[in-house]
Design a protein around this motif. Structure first.
Motif, PDB file in Angstrom:
ATOM      1  N   GLY A 178       0.774  -1.237   0.001  1.00 36.17           N
ATOM      2  CA  GLY A 178      -0.007  -0.008   0.025  1.00 36.17           C
ATOM      3  C   GLY A 178       0.728   1.212   0.101  1.00 36.17           C
ATOM      4  N   ALA A 179       1.733   1.272   0.795  1.00 44.92           N
ATOM      5  CA  ALA A 179       2.647   2.489   0.913  1.00 44.92           C
ATOM      6  C   ALA A 179       3.503   2.758  -0.185  1.00 44.92           C
ATOM      7  N   VAL A 180       4.309   1.572  -0.891  1.00 43.39           N
ATOM      8  CA  VAL A 180       4.900   2.022  -2.122  1.00 43.39           C
ATOM      9  C   VAL A 180       3.891   2.348  -3.297  1.00 43.39           C
ATOM     10  N   CYS A 181       3.022   1.742  -3.494  1.00 42.11           N
ATOM     11  CA  CYS A 181       2.216   1.781  -4.559  1.00 42.11           C
ATOM     12  C   CYS A 181       1.299   3.283  -4.273  1.00 42.11           C
ATOM     13  N   ALA A 182       1.219   3.652  -3.172  1.00 46.80           N
ATOM     14  CA  ALA A 182       0.632   4.919  -2.707  1.00 46.80           C
ATOM     15  C   ALA A 182       1.449   6.159  -3.140  1.00 46.80           C
ATOM     16  N   ALA A 183       3.061   5.912  -2.646  1.00 47.00           N
ATOM     17  CA  ALA A 183       3.675   6.913  -3.006  1.00 47.00           C
ATOM     18  C   ALA A 183       4.115   7.195  -4.585  1.00 47.00           C
ATOM     19  N   ALA A 184       4.085   6.023  -5.303  1.00 51.66           N
ATOM     20  CA  ALA A 184       4.069   6.036  -6.666  1.00 51.66           C
ATOM     21  C   ALA A 184       2.956   6.842  -7.409  1.00 51.66           C
ATOM     22  N   SER A 185       1.763   6.535  -6.597  1.00 55.05           N
ATOM     23  CA  SER A 185       0.534   7.270  -7.311  1.00 55.05           C
ATOM     24  C   SER A 185       0.619   9.199  -6.866  1.00 55.05           C
ATOM     25  N   LEU A 186       1.229   9.301  -5.713  1.00 52.64           N
ATOM     26  CA  LEU A 186       1.548  10.646  -5.402  1.00 52.64           C
ATOM     27  C   LEU A 186       2.471  11.349  -6.562  1.00 52.64           C
ATOM     28  N   VAL A 187       3.420  10.388  -6.812  1.00 54.05           N
ATOM     29  CA  VAL A 187       4.428  11.220  -7.869  1.00 54.05           C
ATOM     30  C   VAL A 187       3.671  11.481  -9.206  1.00 54.05           C
ATOM     31  N   ALA A 188       2.570  10.294  -9.717  1.00 49.99           N
ATOM     32  CA  ALA A 188       1.979  10.564 -10.576  1.00 49.99           C
ATOM     33  C   ALA A 188       1.121  11.981 -10.698  1.00 49.99           C
ATOM     34  N   LEU A 189       0.486  11.803  -9.288  1.00 49.72           N
ATOM     35  CA  LEU A 189      -0.438  13.125  -9.203  1.00 49.72           C
ATOM     36  C   LEU A 189       0.267  14.513  -9.403  1.00 49.72           C
ATOM     37  N   ALA A 190       1.592  14.403  -9.014  1.00 51.89           N
ATOM     38  CA  ALA A 190       2.254  15.532  -9.073  1.00 51.89           C
ATOM     39  C   ALA A 190       2.493  16.051 -10.383  1.00 51.89           C
ATOM     40  N   PHE A 191       2.526  15.129 -11.430  1.00 51.94           N
ATOM     41  CA  PHE A 191       2.817  15.645 -12.854  1.00 51.94           C
ATOM     42  C   PHE A 191       1.654  15.216 -13.638  1.00 51.94           C
ATOM     43  N   SER A 192       0.194  15.326 -13.189  1.00 49.90           N
ATOM     44  CA  SER A 192      -0.940  15.247 -13.827  1.00 49.90           C
ATOM     45  C   SER A 192      -1.079  16.609 -14.683  1.00 49.90           C
ATOM     46  N   PRO A 193      -1.110  16.203 -15.981  1.00 46.97           N
ATOM     47  CA  PRO A 193      -1.464  17.483 -16.854  1.00 46.97           C
ATOM     48  C   PRO A 193      -2.846  17.768 -16.980  1.00 46.97           C
ATOM     49  N   ASN A 194      -3.910  17.202 -16.408  1.00 45.92           N
ATOM     50  CA  ASN A 194      -5.171  17.468 -16.482  1.00 45.92           C
ATOM     51  C   ASN A 194      -6.093  16.787 -15.656  1.00 45.92           C
ATOM     52  N   TYR A 195      -7.227  17.237 -15.578  1.00 47.99           N
ATOM     53  CA  TYR A 195      -8.217  16.906 -14.598  1.00 47.99           C
ATOM     54  C   TYR A 195      -8.611  15.291 -14.504  1.00 47.99           C
ATOM     55  N   VAL A 196      -8.559  14.674 -15.939  1.00 49.64           N
ATOM     56  CA  VAL A 196      -9.080  13.345 -15.907  1.00 49.64           C
ATOM     57  C   VAL A 196      -8.040  12.423 -15.261  1.00 49.64           C
ATOM     58  N   LEU A 197      -6.788  12.827 -15.633  1.00 47.03           N
ATOM     59  CA  LEU A 197      -5.642  12.046 -14.967  1.00 47.03           C
ATOM     60  C   LEU A 197      -5.367  12.163 -13.824  1.00 47.03           C
ATOM     61  N   LEU A 198      -5.820  13.259 -13.029  1.00 48.29           N
ATOM     62  CA  LEU A 198      -5.862  13.699 -11.764  1.00 48.29           C
ATOM     63  C   LEU A 198      -6.886  12.732 -11.072  1.00 48.29           C
ATOM     64  N   VAL A 199      -8.059  12.648 -11.588  1.00 40.45           N
ATOM     65  CA  VAL A 199      -9.160  11.519 -11.221  1.00 40.45           C
ATOM     66  C   VAL A 199      -8.392  10.189 -10.969  1.00 40.45           C
ATOM     67  N   ILE A 200      -7.728   9.812 -12.010  1.00 39.73           N
ATOM     68  CA  ILE A 200      -7.397   8.417 -12.239  1.00 39.73           C
ATOM     69  C   ILE A 200      -6.256   8.179 -10.982  1.00 39.73           C
ATOM     70  N   GLY A 201      -5.566   9.098 -11.059  1.00 38.80           N
ATOM     71  CA  GLY A 201      -4.470   8.970 -10.314  1.00 38.80           C
ATOM     72  C   GLY A 201      -4.749   8.931  -8.514  1.00 38.80           C
ATOM     73  N   TRP A 202      -5.956   9.907  -8.333  1.00 35.39           N
ATOM     74  CA  TRP A 202      -6.536  10.024  -6.897  1.00 35.39           C
ATOM     75  C   TRP A 202      -7.090   8.560  -6.737  1.00 35.39           C
TER      76      TRP A 202
END
Length: 429
Positions: free
Chosen positions: A94-118
């Motif tokens: 959970g921690a490793v994958c959640a951390a990877a998701s946070l990295v993805a959220l940091a570089f989300s270019p639009n709202y749709v990818l933000l929703v997927i990352g969150w």
């Protein structure tokens, strides 16, 4: 869990408690920074015209996923058997994958990818939260339940402060990366140095591995379980719903008060920006969060001691709900940051008192000793459901009930319902 087994356990060390508390702090920081400021600011930059509705949607989706994933991970971790124990693998995943998701959220270019990352983040952080919360019942002596629960409460409150501080003081990408780094780093001490101490065989494991049970005795045990199960079901069916009367009133009180509190805090950044017209709303959120957290912790300690000394619970819950309503009333008509600070103090004192005494009241109204686990699990929905419903209710109140005054008036009304509901409890003072 069998209380006798818990009492037979050796006391965990201060180092164990400290490292567990640090891990719990890190897990909660991971969701605090994005949900308090980061996601709201990203949406504000992309869609300022409908930011409230979009923020409500993404938070509601996250709450729904957490509600579904958390019990599922609990079931799976109960069945997990590794040399690292049942819970640690799920915390690591959970921690490793959640951390990877946070990295993805940091570089989300639009709202749709933000929703997927969150959505991905909520799935994985729910796994870490659930597995970490299951450790104390697995490992801690009953004599230390209160201490460890207190450490968890402090960790959760401090996570709000640290997460808000990260979101306010660092650039958006740096805040996401710092949250991910803290999540991983703060889990390390417990997992490396103290997890071995929590790898204990369960009662089921001990029975399965024992050679003392002969085939005949196993058959006798099965027969007894069948008879006992039938008798239990018959007795349960015969029980009157009146036995759960106080329990249900406490459930309604907790649901209403929690929903009022979560709705009141949901749009805090936008409230300071659009209603109070604060020049730096991010800093305003940080100031209010620090004040709120300090007052919550202080009120929890003082009210808990006062309630134990007085031997009463209901008056504390009743007046804390009215305090929540009063704070919401101030925020409904506030036009200055000073007034909002006063409301934050009242809200923190009221919520700290409510959370400290509400759990004691719950313990007193549980109707049957042999169903406490199930009933407490049901009672936890009074917290989970507001987290899911508050985005929708907050958006509805903002759009339909006249903006922020309507939002805070509905929050105050919910708190009043919580106060009235607790008065209906008969079996406890």
């Amino acid at each position: 869990m069998d209380a006798t087994l818990a009492d037979d356990r050796p006391l965990v060390s201060k180092g164990w408690i400290g490292s567990y508390g640090v891990m719990y702090l890190g897990i909660n920081i991971a969701w605090s920074a994005p949900s308090q400021l980061l996601i709201a600011n990203q949406i504000l930059a992309w869609h300022p015209e409908d930011k409230e509705a979009r923020f409500a949607f993404i938070m509601s989706l996250g709450g729904l996923l957490g509600l579904v994933v958390s019990p599922l991970v609990g079931i799976l971790s109960d069945k997990t058997r590794t040399r690292f124990g049942r819970r640690a693998p799920w915390i690591v995943i959970g921690a490793v994958c959640a951390a990877a998701s946070l990295v993805a959220l940091a570089f989300s270019p639009n709202y749709v990818l933000l929703v997927i990352g969150w959505a991905a983040f909520q799935i994985f952080i729910a796994a870490a939260v659930n597995a970490s919360q299951a450790i104390p019942p697995d490992r801690v002596s009953r004599q230390q339940y209160g201490v460890v629960s207190g450490v968890m409460g402090i960790g959760w409150t401090m996570a709000l402060v640290v997460g808000t501080l990260l979101g306010e003081s660092l650039p958006l990408v740096a805040a996401y990366l710092a949250s991910a780094a803290l999540l991983l780093a703060l889990c390390v001490p417990y997992l490396i140095w103290h997890n071995k101490a929590s790898v204990l065989p369960t009662q089921d494991d001990q029975v399965a591995e024992s050679s003392a049970l002969t085939a005949a005795s196993r058959g006798a045990v099965m027969d007894a379980e069948l008879v006992g199960g039938f008798t239990h079901r018959t007795e349960t069916a015969a029980r009157s719903l009146a036995d759960y009367r106080d329990f249900m009133w406490v459930f309604i009180s907790r649901l209403a008060a929690t929903l009022g509190n979560t709705v009141a805090l949901f749009y805090l950044l936008y409230y300071l920006r659009d209603h109070i017209k604060l020049a730096d709303p991010d800093q305003g959120v940080l100031i209010l969060t620090v004040i709120y957290a300090v007052v919550v912790i202080g009120a929890s300690i003082l009210s808990g001691r006062a309630s134990d000394a007085a031997g009463v619970r209901k008056p504390f819950v009743f007046f804390s709900c009215l305090g929540l309503a009063g704070a919401c009333l101030v925020m409904a008509f506030a036009h200055s940051f000073t007034a909002v600070i006063i409301a934050a103090v009242v809200l923190g004192a009221s919520w700290g008192t409510f959370t400290a005494i509400d759990q004691a009241l719950i313990n007193q109204v549980l109707p049957y000793a042999n169903t406490r686990g199930r009933d407490i699990g049901f009672m936890s929905m009074a917290v989970a459901l507001p987290n899911l419903a508050s985005p929708v209710l907050a958006a509805f109140a903002l759009l339909v009930l006249g903006g922020y005054p309507g939002l805070y008036l509905i929050s105050g009304l919910l708190a009043v319902i919580g106060a009235i509901s607790v008065l209906a409890v008969r079996g406890s003072r």
